[in-house]
Scaffold this motif. Structure first.
Motif, PDB file in Angstrom:
ATOM      1  N   LEU A 189       0.832  -1.201   0.000  1.00 44.55           N
ATOM      2  CA  LEU A 189       0.000   0.000   0.000  1.00 44.55           C
ATOM      3  C   LEU A 189       0.873   1.260   0.000  1.00 44.55           C
ATOM      4  O   LEU A 189       0.579   2.232  -0.706  1.00 44.55           O
ATOM      5  CB  LEU A 189      -0.939  -0.003   1.210  1.00 44.55           C
ATOM      6  N   GLN A 193       1.097   4.221  -2.896  1.00 45.23           N
ATOM      7  CA  GLN A 193       0.920   5.642  -2.606  1.00 45.23           C
ATOM      8  C   GLN A 193       2.144   6.452  -3.008  1.00 45.23           C
ATOM      9  O   GLN A 193       2.016   7.585  -3.490  1.00 45.23           O
ATOM     10  CB  GLN A 193       0.601   5.828  -1.119  1.00 45.23           C
ATOM     11  N   ILE A 199      -5.554   5.951  -2.200  1.00 45.69           N
ATOM     12  CA  ILE A 199      -6.288   4.894  -1.511  1.00 45.69           C
ATOM     13  C   ILE A 199      -7.512   5.531  -0.864  1.00 45.69           C
ATOM     14  O   ILE A 199      -7.404   6.543  -0.161  1.00 45.69           O
ATOM     15  CB  ILE A 199      -5.429   4.222  -0.408  1.00 45.69           C
TER      16      ILE A 199
END
Length: 341
Positions: A189, A193, A199
């Motif tokens: 994640l 980013q 997100i």
């Protein structure tokens, strides 16, 4: 449309019984809708298929330790109870087994009386409404007595209960995990980013629909069970901004997809909303909210394979599933993933 149109033969050995040691090592089939191309990758390669400005929408529901094993107070008979969703206060809709033993007024004791469930309503398919009696905080009592409600096709014991939770699980309330999200790690994640991929989070508490098979003869006759969803103002504003600047909105899982499609259908745009959805997406369906979808490999004749067939086309999806079986992909909750773009 005949339910059999969504049937296929799945060898039992391809049903994943345990999660991989590393979540991102799952295989990733990439399905290109326009070119009708199928390629075989790994989930850790996902960043190379996304672009800066894209937005991944994740379902941040958290699975309750919702399976309880108790005894009937009057006879001592064993009863299994699966929590589905909270109606109000200490009143819950549940599944019970064996259902015929639980009638209105039946009291079931868990943990030597630390938790009592009293049946107040009988529903179909083993469903019951119960009121719980306990001292202290309900979630703490549940954590001490309950077990993770793994799907019936998983026969192995799960050593680490957190492996049936996404790493971003936050909002307690699901009877099952949004399994497309199980492939993500916090590191992946962060990598996404860093690349400029946004997100966003929504909540849909997975309920009875997950456990109910499609028993109707035709797709149109099937009725979906309603599930609770919520989108915050922050997420709604974020998705509007992504759409405004031309970024792609990519849902992670069928639950996130149902949430977005419900909101855009009902309100005409992304907006702060909460409620219950029984949206049933099957071919032909004009998607209004999403540009891409990350999902797992689903059960034959399930509402989930119907949804992805509506998004990618039934012929392409059935071809992809045939290819996945030939390539020995792992299926269902702890299985491999597909990215439809």
């Amino acid at each position: 449309m005949d339910i059999k149109d969504f049937d296929f033969h799945l060898p039992e050995e391809l049903i994943a019984q345990t999660p991989l040691l590393n979540r991102t090592e799952s295989r990733l089939m990439v399905l290109d809708r326009e070119r009708e191309q199928i390629t075989h990758e790994h989930f850790y390669q996902l960043p190379q298929f996304l672009q800066p400005g894209d937005c991944l929408v994740l379902n941040n529901t958290r699975v309750l330790p919702a399976r309880l094993f108790g005894l009937k107070e009057d006879t001592g008979g064993k009863v299994e109870v699966l929590l589905l969703h909270q109606i109000e206060g200490d009143e819950w809709e549940v599944l019970v087994k064996p259902a015929k033993k639980v009638k209105i007024g039946t009291r079931i004791s868990f943990g030597d009386g630390a938790l009592i469930a009293q049946c107040t309503q009988v529903k179909e398919h083993g469903g019951r409404v119960v009121t719980f009696h306990y001292e202290g905080l309900f979630l703490e009592v549940l954590e001490s007595l309950g077990e993770m409600p793994l799907p019936p096709y998983i026969k192995e014991q799960l050593e680490d209960q957190e492996r049936y939770q996404t790493v971003y699980a936050k909002e307690e309330g699901s009877a099952a995990a949004p399994t497309a999200g199980l492939h993500f790690t916090k590191a992946l994640l962060a990598e996404l980013q860093d690349k400029g991929i946004e997100i966003a989070y929504v909540t849909l508490h997975v309920g009875l629909g997950t456990f109910r098979p499609v028993s109707a003869g035709t797709v149109e006759e099937h009725e979906m069970h309603a599930e609770f969803y919520e989108m915050t103002r922050q997420t709604a504003d974020q998705l509007k901004e992504v759409r405004k600047r031309g970024g792609r909105i990519i849902t992670v899982g069928t639950t996130s997809t149902r949430t977005l499609e419900t909101i855009v259908r009902d309100y005409g745009d992304f907006t702060e909303a909460r409620g219950w959805t029984d949206i049933f997406i099957y071919p032909p369906y004009a998607f209004k909210a999403i540009d891409g979808l990350i999902t797992n490999f689903h059960l034959p004749k399930s509402t989930l394979i119907m949804m992805i067939s509506a998004f990618a086309g039934k012929e392409l999806v059935m071809k992809a599933y045939e290819e996945a079986i030939e390539a020995q992909y792992r299926f269902f909750s702890f299985g491999d993933a597909m990215f439809i773009r």
